[in-house]
Design a protein around this motif. Structure first.
Motif, PDB file in Angstrom:
ATOM      1  N   ARG A 147      -1.911  -6.451  -4.398  1.00 38.83           N
ATOM      2  CA  ARG A 147      -2.681  -7.424  -3.620  1.00 38.83           C
ATOM      3  C   ARG A 147      -3.968  -6.824  -3.069  1.00 38.83           C
ATOM      4  O   ARG A 147      -4.886  -7.581  -2.681  1.00 38.83           O
ATOM      5  CB  ARG A 147      -1.855  -8.020  -2.481  1.00 38.83           C
ATOM      6  N   GLN A 177      -6.963   0.562  -1.495  1.00 38.75           N
ATOM      7  CA  GLN A 177      -7.790   1.366  -0.619  1.00 38.75           C
ATOM      8  C   GLN A 177      -8.157   2.644  -1.362  1.00 38.75           C
ATOM      9  O   GLN A 177      -7.381   3.145  -2.173  1.00 38.75           O
ATOM     10  CB  GLN A 177      -7.051   1.751   0.677  1.00 38.75           C
ATOM     11  N   PHE A 217      -9.468   6.588  -0.486  1.00 38.83           N
ATOM     12  CA  PHE A 217      -9.572   7.559   0.588  1.00 38.83           C
ATOM     13  C   PHE A 217     -10.181   8.847   0.055  1.00 38.83           C
ATOM     14  O   PHE A 217     -10.075   9.175  -1.125  1.00 38.83           O
ATOM     15  CB  PHE A 217      -8.189   7.923   1.144  1.00 38.83           C
ATOM     16  N   ASN A 255     -10.819   6.672   5.243  1.00 35.75           N
ATOM     17  CA  ASN A 255     -10.846   5.420   4.502  1.00 35.75           C
ATOM     18  C   ASN A 255     -12.257   5.145   3.977  1.00 35.75           C
ATOM     19  O   ASN A 255     -13.207   5.081   4.754  1.00 35.75           O
ATOM     20  CB  ASN A 255     -10.389   4.280   5.408  1.00 35.75           C
ATOM     21  N   TYR A 282     -11.547  -0.734   1.486  1.00 31.42           N
ATOM     22  CA  TYR A 282     -10.382  -1.605   1.364  1.00 31.42           C
ATOM     23  C   TYR A 282     -10.855  -2.849   0.636  1.00 31.42           C
ATOM     24  O   TYR A 282     -11.813  -3.491   1.066  1.00 31.42           O
ATOM     25  CB  TYR A 282      -9.819  -1.972   2.738  1.00 31.42           C
ATOM     26  N   HIS A 293      -1.875  -1.613  -2.571  1.00 30.79           N
ATOM     27  CA  HIS A 293      -1.016  -2.388  -1.678  1.00 30.79           C
ATOM     28  C   HIS A 293      -0.134  -3.308  -2.505  1.00 30.79           C
ATOM     29  O   HIS A 293      -0.631  -4.222  -3.177  1.00 30.79           O
ATOM     30  CB  HIS A 293      -1.878  -3.210  -0.721  1.00 30.79           C
ATOM     31  N   TYR A 305       4.364  -4.515   3.127  1.00 31.98           N
ATOM     32  CA  TYR A 305       3.173  -3.710   3.383  1.00 31.98           C
ATOM     33  C   TYR A 305       3.273  -2.347   2.715  1.00 31.98           C
ATOM     34  O   TYR A 305       2.698  -1.386   3.177  1.00 31.98           O
ATOM     35  CB  TYR A 305       2.989  -3.541   4.889  1.00 31.98           C
ATOM     36  N   VAL A 313       2.488   0.648   0.406  1.00 34.66           N
ATOM     37  CA  VAL A 313       1.274   1.202  -0.200  1.00 34.66           C
ATOM     38  C   VAL A 313       1.667   2.375  -1.083  1.00 34.66           C
ATOM     39  O   VAL A 313       2.404   3.253  -0.652  1.00 34.66           O
ATOM     40  CB  VAL A 313       0.285   1.659   0.897  1.00 34.66           C
ATOM     41  N   LEU A 359       9.344   2.444   5.134  1.00 35.09           N
ATOM     42  CA  LEU A 359       8.403   1.489   5.722  1.00 35.09           C
ATOM     43  C   LEU A 359       9.112   0.788   6.877  1.00 35.09           C
ATOM     44  O   LEU A 359      10.206   0.231   6.695  1.00 35.09           O
ATOM     45  CB  LEU A 359       7.970   0.475   4.671  1.00 35.09           C
ATOM     46  N   GLY A 369      -1.839  -5.584   9.360  1.00 36.30           N
ATOM     47  CA  GLY A 369      -1.732  -6.708   8.438  1.00 36.30           C
ATOM     48  C   GLY A 369      -2.594  -6.604   7.206  1.00 36.30           C
ATOM     49  O   GLY A 369      -2.318  -7.244   6.203  1.00 36.30           O
ATOM     50  N   SER A 370      -3.648  -5.772   7.256  1.00 34.98           N
ATOM     51  CA  SER A 370      -4.486  -5.649   6.061  1.00 34.98           C
ATOM     52  C   SER A 370      -4.544  -4.183   5.626  1.00 34.98           C
ATOM     53  O   SER A 370      -3.627  -3.686   4.989  1.00 34.98           O
ATOM     54  CB  SER A 370      -5.877  -6.216   6.308  1.00 34.98           C
ATOM     55  N   ASP A 371      -5.624  -3.516   5.953  1.00 32.29           N
ATOM     56  CA  ASP A 371      -5.739  -2.131   5.499  1.00 32.29           C
ATOM     57  C   ASP A 371      -4.938  -1.175   6.376  1.00 32.29           C
ATOM     58  O   ASP A 371      -4.639  -1.457   7.524  1.00 32.29           O
ATOM     59  CB  ASP A 371      -7.206  -1.696   5.452  1.00 32.29           C
ATOM     60  N   TYR A 372      -4.605  -0.048   5.781  1.00 31.66           N
ATOM     61  CA  TYR A 372      -3.868   0.993   6.478  1.00 31.66           C
ATOM     62  C   TYR A 372      -4.840   2.010   7.068  1.00 31.66           C
ATOM     63  O   TYR A 372      -5.856   2.357   6.475  1.00 31.66           O
ATOM     64  CB  TYR A 372      -2.947   1.732   5.499  1.00 31.66           C
TER      65      TYR A 372
END
Lengths: 109, 113
Positions: free
Chosen positions: A30, A33, A35, A45, A48, A90, A95, A97, B49, B99-102
Motif C-alpha cells: 500500500r 518508504q 531511508f 526518512n 513516504y 507497507h 501496519y 513494514v 507488531l 497511521g501512515s509513515d513510520y
C-alpha cells in the motif's frame, strides 16, 4: 522468497553522476518508504509514497503499487550521499513494514 | 515533527541474562509500534507488531516468551530480550506510526558476552 527485493546490493558512483535503486515487491503493497542510514546508525526518512512520485533536491522516488516496484533516483551524487539506503514496503494488512536488504552506496571523488 | 527516541543506544549483557529496551514517540500518537532486529549481514527482520487495543502479533521465529513487548499507551513501548545468547546479538529497532509513515528510533545495539 523475500517479499521485498532491493537492488543493487552495492553501488559505486563518481561525484556528479547519478543512478537508481530499485525495490520489487512480490505482492501488492500500500505504500513505500525510503531511508538512509546515517553515520550514527539512525534511519533517516527520505520519502513516504502511497502512489506516484516525489522529489526532494537531488533525490526522486516513484512507487507503482500495481506494477509492484519502487525506485529511488539520485542525481549529481555528492560524497556525503555515501551510505546505506533501505526501502521499506507497507503491507496492505495492518501496519506491517517489510525492509529490503539495503544498498551500500559509495560515492567516489 | 515526529520523533522516536530509543534507548539505550547500546548495551552489553552476559549470556543468559535479559535486557530491556524502550521507545518513546514524540510529536504523534504511536498507534502501532513495530520491533525489528538486524542481525550481522542481514536486513531488518520484523519481530512483532503491536497495535494499541489489539493483540501483539509475533512473526515466525519470534515468540512472546523470548521477546515480551509492552505498549501501554500511545507514546511508549518496550521490549525485553529474555535469556540473551550469542545469536541474539544485533541491532534492535523500533518504529512507530500514527497511521501512515513510520518513524524509527536510532536502534539499540545488543552485544552478548
Amino acid at each position: 522468497g523475500d517479499q521485498v527485493e532491493q537492488s543493487p546490493s552495492a553501488l559505486s558512483l563518481h561525484e556528479g553522476t547519478g543512478s537508481a535503486l530499485r525495490c520489487n515487491f512480490t505482492t501488492t503493497m500500500r505504500a513505500v518508504q525510503w531511508f538512509r542510514k546515517n553515520s550514527r546508525g539512525s534511519l533517516i526518512n527520505l520519502f513516504y509514497l502511497a502512489s506516484g512520485t516525489k522529489e526532494n533536491g537531488r533525490l526522486k522516488s516513484a512507487f507503482d503499487s500495481k506494477e509492484r516496484y519502487s525506485t529511488l533516483h539520485i542525481r549529481d551524487a555528492q560524497l556525503e550521499d555515501s551510505g546505506t539506503y533501505f526501502c521499506a514496503a507497507h503491507d496492505t494488512n495492518a501496519y506491517k513494514v517489510i525492509f529490503g536488504k539495503g544498498t551500500h552506496l559509495h560515492v567516489l571523488p | 515533527g515526529a520523533l522516536v527516541y530509543q534507548y539505550p543506544r547500546r548495551t552489553i549483557c552476559k549470556s543468559g541474562t535479559s535486557m530491556r529496551m524502550e521507545c518513546q514517540a514524540v510529536g504523534f500518537q504511536a498507534t502501532s509500534v513495530a520491533w525489528y532486529r538486524q542481525s550481522p549481514q542481514k536486513t531488518f527482520e520484523l519481530i512483532a507488531l503491536s497495535t494499541v487495543n489489539s493483540a501483539i502479533k509475533y512473526e515466525q521465529n519470534f515468540t512472546q516468551e523470548k521477546f515480551p513487548i509492552s505498549h501501554p499507551n500511545l507514546s511508549f513501548s518496550s521490549m525485553t530480550v529474555l535469556n540473551a545468547y550469542l545469536e541474539d546479538r544485533g541491532l534492535y529497532l523500533c518504529g512507530a506510526t500514527g497511521g501512515s509513515d513510520y518513524t524509527f528510533g536510532s536502534g539499540t545495539r545488543l552485544l552478548v558476552i
